[in-house]
Design a protein around this motif. Structure first.
Motif, PDB file in Angstrom:
ATOM      1  N   TYR A 125       0.837  -1.207   0.000  1.00  0.00           N
ATOM      2  CA  TYR A 125       0.000   0.000   0.000  1.00  0.00           C
ATOM      3  C   TYR A 125       0.872   1.258   0.000  1.00  0.00           C
ATOM      4  CZ  TYR A 125      -3.279   3.558   1.646  1.00  0.00           C
ATOM      5  OH  TYR A 125      -4.031   4.698   1.770  1.00  0.00           O
ATOM      6  N   ASP A 126       1.969   1.203   0.740  1.00  0.00           N
ATOM      7  CA  ASP A 126       2.905   2.331   0.768  1.00  0.00           C
ATOM      8  C   ASP A 126       3.494   2.587  -0.615  1.00  0.00           C
ATOM      9  OD1 ASP A 126       4.899   4.233   2.077  1.00  0.00           O
ATOM     10  OD2 ASP A 126       6.255   2.708   1.260  1.00  0.00           O
ATOM     11  N   ARG A 127       3.887   1.510  -1.313  1.00  0.00           N
ATOM     12  CA  ARG A 127       4.434   1.647  -2.666  1.00  0.00           C
ATOM     13  C   ARG A 127       3.368   2.195  -3.621  1.00  0.00           C
ATOM     14  NH1 ARG A 127       8.450   3.279  -3.037  1.00  0.00           N
ATOM     15  NH2 ARG A 127       7.860   3.909  -0.945  1.00  0.00           N
ATOM     16  N   TYR A 128       2.117   1.759  -3.423  1.00  0.00           N
ATOM     17  CA  TYR A 128       1.020   2.254  -4.257  1.00  0.00           C
ATOM     18  C   TYR A 128       0.851   3.760  -4.092  1.00  0.00           C
ATOM     19  CZ  TYR A 128      -3.817   3.626  -5.107  1.00  0.00           C
ATOM     20  OH  TYR A 128      -4.938   4.306  -5.488  1.00  0.00           O
ATOM     21  N   MET A 129       0.854   4.224  -2.847  1.00  0.00           N
ATOM     22  CA  MET A 129       0.682   5.653  -2.596  1.00  0.00           C
ATOM     23  C   MET A 129       1.867   6.449  -3.131  1.00  0.00           C
ATOM     24  SD  MET A 129      -2.252   5.921  -1.305  1.00  0.00           S
ATOM     25  CE  MET A 129      -2.069   7.688  -1.196  1.00  0.00           C
ATOM     26  N   ALA A 130       3.083   5.906  -2.994  1.00  0.00           N
ATOM     27  CA  ALA A 130       4.284   6.619  -3.440  1.00  0.00           C
ATOM     28  C   ALA A 130       4.321   6.766  -4.956  1.00  0.00           C
ATOM     29  CB  ALA A 130       5.533   5.888  -2.956  1.00  0.00           C
ATOM     30  N   ILE A 131       3.851   5.766  -5.682  1.00  0.00           N
ATOM     31  CA  ILE A 131       3.948   5.769  -7.143  1.00  0.00           C
ATOM     32  C   ILE A 131       2.709   6.361  -7.795  1.00  0.00           C
ATOM     33  CG2 ILE A 131       4.135   4.265  -9.174  1.00  0.00           C
ATOM     34  CD1 ILE A 131       5.811   2.371  -7.419  1.00  0.00           C
ATOM     35  N   CYS A 132       1.541   6.029  -7.263  1.00  0.00           N
ATOM     36  CA  CYS A 132       0.285   6.463  -7.895  1.00  0.00           C
ATOM     37  C   CYS A 132      -0.206   7.817  -7.395  1.00  0.00           C
ATOM     38  CB  CYS A 132      -0.801   5.411  -7.677  1.00  0.00           C
ATOM     39  SG  CYS A 132      -0.405   3.803  -8.380  1.00  0.00           S
ATOM     40  N   ASN A 133       0.205   8.211  -6.184  1.00  0.00           N
ATOM     41  CA  ASN A 133      -0.210   9.509  -5.625  1.00  0.00           C
ATOM     42  C   ASN A 133       0.996  10.237  -5.026  1.00  0.00           C
ATOM     43  OD1 ASN A 133      -3.370   9.426  -5.688  1.00  0.00           O
ATOM     44  ND2 ASN A 133      -2.745   7.430  -4.873  1.00  0.00           N
ATOM     45  N   PRO A 134       2.002  10.516  -5.840  1.00  0.00           N
ATOM     46  CA  PRO A 134       3.244  11.097  -5.306  1.00  0.00           C
ATOM     47  C   PRO A 134       3.067  12.463  -4.648  1.00  0.00           C
ATOM     48  CG  PRO A 134       3.211  11.203  -7.705  1.00  0.00           C
ATOM     49  CD  PRO A 134       2.056  10.347  -7.302  1.00  0.00           C
ATOM     50  N   LEU A 135       2.125  13.272  -5.148  1.00  0.00           N
ATOM     51  CA  LEU A 135       1.945  14.611  -4.597  1.00  0.00           C
ATOM     52  C   LEU A 135       1.283  14.588  -3.223  1.00  0.00           C
ATOM     53  CD1 LEU A 135       0.778  16.535  -7.813  1.00  0.00           C
ATOM     54  CD2 LEU A 135       3.088  16.366  -6.829  1.00  0.00           C
ATOM     55  N   ARG A 136       0.472  13.576  -2.964  1.00  0.00           N
ATOM     56  CA  ARG A 136      -0.232  13.469  -1.677  1.00  0.00           C
ATOM     57  C   ARG A 136       0.424  12.445  -0.755  1.00  0.00           C
ATOM     58  NH1 ARG A 136      -6.036  11.777  -2.868  1.00  0.00           N
ATOM     59  NH2 ARG A 136      -6.260  12.248  -0.641  1.00  0.00           N
ATOM     60  N   TYR A 137       1.505  11.840  -1.229  1.00  0.00           N
ATOM     61  CA  TYR A 137       2.128  10.734  -0.494  1.00  0.00           C
ATOM     62  C   TYR A 137       2.548  11.139   0.920  1.00  0.00           C
ATOM     63  CZ  TYR A 137       5.633   7.201   0.747  1.00  0.00           C
ATOM     64  OH  TYR A 137       6.356   6.253   1.396  1.00  0.00           O
ATOM     65  N   ALA A 138       3.247  12.239   1.038  1.00  0.00           N
ATOM     66  CA  ALA A 138       3.755  12.665   2.350  1.00  0.00           C
ATOM     67  C   ALA A 138       2.616  12.995   3.317  1.00  0.00           C
ATOM     68  CB  ALA A 138       4.669  13.882   2.181  1.00  0.00           C
ATOM     69  N   ILE A 139       1.504  13.488   2.792  1.00  0.00           N
ATOM     70  CA  ILE A 139       0.376  13.844   3.654  1.00  0.00           C
ATOM     71  C   ILE A 139      -0.376  12.593   4.112  1.00  0.00           C
ATOM     72  CG2 ILE A 139      -1.819  15.081   3.741  1.00  0.00           C
ATOM     73  CD1 ILE A 139      -0.697  17.020   1.658  1.00  0.00           C
ATOM     74  N   ILE A 140      -0.623  11.668   3.157  1.00  0.00           N
ATOM     75  CA  ILE A 140      -1.396  10.462   3.496  1.00  0.00           C
ATOM     76  C   ILE A 140      -0.585   9.503   4.353  1.00  0.00           C
ATOM     77  CG2 ILE A 140      -2.548   8.431   2.525  1.00  0.00           C
ATOM     78  CD1 ILE A 140      -3.257  10.128   0.086  1.00  0.00           C
ATOM     79  N   MET A 141       0.644   9.215   3.931  1.00  0.00           N
ATOM     80  CA  MET A 141       1.486   8.259   4.665  1.00  0.00           C
ATOM     81  C   MET A 141       2.324   8.995   5.715  1.00  0.00           C
ATOM     82  SD  MET A 141       0.608   5.341   3.522  1.00  0.00           S
ATOM     83  CE  MET A 141       1.856   4.336   4.302  1.00  0.00           C
ATOM     84  N   ASN A 142       1.646   9.647   6.629  1.00  0.00           N
ATOM     85  CA  ASN A 142       2.356  10.340   7.695  1.00  0.00           C
ATOM     86  C   ASN A 142       2.723   9.357   8.807  1.00  0.00           C
ATOM     87  OD1 ASN A 142       0.015  10.119   9.493  1.00  0.00           O
ATOM     88  ND2 ASN A 142      -0.896  11.684   8.183  1.00  0.00           N
TER      89      ASN A 142
END
Length: 316
Positions: A125-142
């Motif tokens: 899931y972390d890899r999914y957020m990093a690759i598919c949602n890079p702009l929101r990654y830092a906010i979502i995966m806090n």
């Protein structure tokens, strides 16, 4: 627990211990196996400790490395629960393990294994957020989300482990108390039961679905989205780097989930005991050894920090 009458029952006495048969019954192989697995265990501990130390470095404070650090801790714990006792049994004629010791070992193995299954899903899931949602990654995966995922994985693993261990040790055991395995695990233990275990085997299948197939389906969905996003990347170099990052995780997932499925989906299958021992070795010994090699050799950031730390140590 008292043993109950079976086809060839022992005296009705309080069961206080089991006997582990080990990996091999050939005396001439015991010393060779001891040195082999002693080396493997040493590599696993040192490798995972290095990963744990390296990922604490300030430059690697991303969620991916936080989960990798948790994975290293689980691998060290799993290997330490199984291998030391196995090493002692290679050189000792007394291969007994107490009733409570067996129950504790089973609980720990299931807890650590189930937790690792969920952590691998969290890493996908972390890899999914990093690759598919890079702009929101830092906010979502806090930090809060990452710690919550680890806590949820541990709680889920604990529930599964408590239920499965309780079910196994409420079974009546009779006849030989020798476990044809190198540690206390579900399949060899239920083979010692002198009662019908068909209903319990259904419960094991349910647990396998919850622990292995459910996270695996989440991983498949995550990587389907990841692959779709990767194919949209124009530069070939970007595709290669992304595929390289994901391939390490997929390698571990394939080995871990496949071995667990083959063991627990059919606990009383026609597979030979030796086959199940090999499969058990994969997730208790081989994977904890391979994880540091896979993640360090295929990750430039980890290798860079490790090289920097070694260079700093040489200056001391």
């Amino acid at each position: 627990m008292k043993t109950t009458k079976g086809p060839e029952p022992e005296n009705d006495t309080l069961l206080t211990e089991f006997i582990l048969s080990g990996l091999s019954s050939h005396p001439e192989l015991q010393h060779l196996l001891f040195f082999t697995f002693c080396l493997i265990y040493t590599i696993a501990i040192i490798g995972n400790l290095l990963i744990f130390i390296v990922t604490v470095h300030p430059t690697l404070r991303m969620p991916m490395y936080f989960f990798l650090r948790v994975l290293s801790f689980l691998d060290i714990s799993t290997a330490s629960i199984v291998v030391p006792k196995m090493l002692v049994n290679f050189l000792s004629k007394d291969r007994s393990i107490s009733y409570m010791g067996c129950a504790t070992q089973l609980y720990c193995v299931i807890f650590l294994g189930a937790t690792e299954c969920y952590i691998l899903a969290a890493m996908a899931y972390d890899r999914y957020m990093a690759i598919c949602n890079p702009l929101r990654y830092a906010i979502i995966m806090n930090s809060r989300v990452c710690h919550s995922l680890v806590l949820l994985s541990c709680c889920s693993g604990n529930i599964v482990s408590v239920v499965q261990t309780a079910w196994v040790f409420t079974l009546p055991f009779c006849g030989p108390k020798k476990i044809n395995y190198f540690f206390c695990d579900i399949p060899p233990l239920i083979m010692l039961s002198c009662t019908d275990t068909s209903s319990y085997e259904k419960q094991i299948i349910t647990g396998t679905v919850l622990v292995i197939f459910t996270p695996f389906c989440l991983i498949l969905v995550s990587y389907a989205c990841i692959i779709s996003s990767i194919l949209k990347i124009s530069p070939a170099e970007g595709k290669h780097k992304t595929f390289s990052t994901c391939s390490s995780h997929l390698t571990v997932v394939t080995l871990y989930y496949a071995s667990g499925t083959l063991i627990y989906l059919r606990p009383k299958s026609s597979n030979s005991p030796d086959t199940k021992k090999v499969l058990a070795l994969i997730y208790t010994t081989v994977i904890p050894t391979l994880n540091p090699l896979i993640y360090s050799l295929r990750n430039k950031e980890v290798k860079a920090v490790l090289t920097k730390i070694i260079a700093e140590l040489r200056k001391i």
